[in-house]
Design a protein around this motif. Sequence first.
Motif, PDB file in Angstrom:
ATOM      1  N   GLN A  47       0.533  -1.017   0.080  1.00  0.00           N
ATOM      2  CA  GLN A  47      -0.103   0.115   0.225  1.00  0.00           C
ATOM      3  C   GLN A  47       0.820   1.255  -0.277  1.00  0.00           C
ATOM      4  N   TYR A  80      -5.014   6.951  -2.229  1.00  0.00           N
ATOM      5  CA  TYR A  80      -6.120   6.480  -3.137  1.00  0.00           C
ATOM      6  C   TYR A  80      -7.058   5.467  -2.141  1.00  0.00           C
ATOM      7  N   ARG A  81      -8.430   5.277  -2.228  1.00  0.00           N
ATOM      8  CA  ARG A  81      -9.102   4.449  -1.643  1.00  0.00           C
ATOM      9  C   ARG A  81      -8.926   2.982  -2.281  1.00  0.00           C
ATOM     10  N   ALA A  82      -8.541   1.916  -1.771  1.00  0.00           N
ATOM     11  CA  ALA A  82      -8.290   0.652  -2.294  1.00  0.00           C
ATOM     12  C   ALA A  82      -9.273  -0.383  -1.564  1.00  0.00           C
ATOM     13  N   SER A  83      -9.624  -1.313  -2.105  1.00  0.00           N
ATOM     14  CA  SER A  83     -10.425  -2.524  -1.730  1.00  0.00           C
ATOM     15  C   SER A  83      -9.543  -3.204  -0.873  1.00  0.00           C
ATOM     16  N   SER A 133      -7.447  -5.762  -2.965  1.00  0.00           N
ATOM     17  CA  SER A 133      -6.266  -5.103  -4.031  1.00  0.00           C
ATOM     18  C   SER A 133      -4.922  -5.668  -3.567  1.00  0.00           C
ATOM     19  N   THR A 136      -2.133  -1.915  -6.651  1.00  0.00           N
ATOM     20  CA  THR A 136      -2.923  -2.165  -7.780  1.00  0.00           C
ATOM     21  C   THR A 136      -4.435  -2.210  -7.051  1.00  0.00           C
ATOM     22  N   GLY A 137      -5.504  -2.063  -7.827  1.00  0.00           N
ATOM     23  CA  GLY A 137      -6.708  -2.111  -7.496  1.00  0.00           C
ATOM     24  C   GLY A 137      -7.209  -1.023  -6.761  1.00  0.00           C
ATOM     25  N   THR A 138      -6.474   0.175  -6.963  1.00  0.00           N
ATOM     26  CA  THR A 138      -7.020   1.637  -6.410  1.00  0.00           C
ATOM     27  C   THR A 138      -8.205   2.025  -7.288  1.00  0.00           C
ATOM     28  N   ASP A 139      -9.121   2.715  -6.421  1.00  0.00           N
ATOM     29  CA  ASP A 139     -10.292   3.212  -7.631  1.00  0.00           C
ATOM     30  C   ASP A 139     -10.468   4.592  -7.212  1.00  0.00           C
ATOM     31  N   THR A 140     -10.603   5.144  -6.245  1.00  0.00           N
ATOM     32  CA  THR A 140     -10.971   6.633  -5.737  1.00  0.00           C
ATOM     33  C   THR A 140      -9.778   7.446  -5.274  1.00  0.00           C
ATOM     34  N   GLU A 194      -7.825   0.944   4.123  1.00  0.00           N
ATOM     35  CA  GLU A 194      -8.386   0.970   2.506  1.00  0.00           C
ATOM     36  C   GLU A 194      -7.723   2.156   1.995  1.00  0.00           C
TER      37      GLU A 194
END
Length: 240
Positions: free
Chosen positions: A146, A160-163, A166, A181-185, A231
Amino acid sequence: MKIQERTGAGNNRSAAPAQPAMGERLPAPPRERKPALAALAVLLILVGALGATMLVLRAGDRIEVIQVTKTIQAGEPVTDNNITSVLVAEDSAIRYVRWEQRETLKTLKAKSPIYKGTVVIGDMFAKKASLPAGKASVGLALKEGQYPANIKPGDVVAAYRASKTSTGSNSDNSSSGGTATGTDTLLVDNARVNTKSSGDDATISTGNISVTVLVDQDDVPALAQAAAAGEVAVVLVPGN
C-alpha cells in the motif's frame, strides 16, 4: 719704487669670493617641511591599526551555532543527520541556537519547514508543532503493497481508496516508487509525509508502516474514513 708698484697692484685686486677647493661639497639648502603630509601619514597608520584591531575583536566574538543540512518538515525534530555546526558573529538581537544546545533542540518540533542551509534560531521550534492554517495531520497505517518502499518524510504523495482485495508491490522500480493495484477512488492528490515509523520488530518483519500526512482540512473526512477501514494506498507524486 718696485715696492710701491707691488703694493698698488695688490690694492687694486678684485674682492671676489674665493671658490671652494676641488672635492669640497656645496652646502645643501634647508629642506622644506610639510606638516600636512606627516599628519596624513600618521592618520593612515592609526586607521590601519584600528582596522586590524577590530578584525581581531570580531573574530574573537564568533560563536558556534546550528545549521540545517537537510530540509526539516513541519513537526519534525532535528537529528544528528540533518544539522551541522557553523561559526557566526555573536549578536544579542538574534536568538541563535548554540551547538552545545543541540540535545535540548532534539526534543522540540519544527513549527514550519526549515530549509537546507538555514541557521537555526529558537523561534523556529516549539514543544508541540503547530499546523499551517487550513491543514490537518492524518495518521495512516499502511500494509505492504500500500506504499512505495522508498517513501520518507518530506515526500509528496497521492492517497487512493483501495479495496481490501487489492494487491500491489512496494518495489521502487518505477518513477513513482511503486503503487498498489486495485485502487479506485482518489482521496487526496497532494499530501506531504510528515513522519514515518516502522513500529516494533514484528511490524518490520511484516512490512507494515505508520505515517502521518499533512492534508487540506476538506480532505480529512474521506481520508480518515478510508484509513480506519485500512483501505488507503499511497503513491509518490511525480516530481518529488
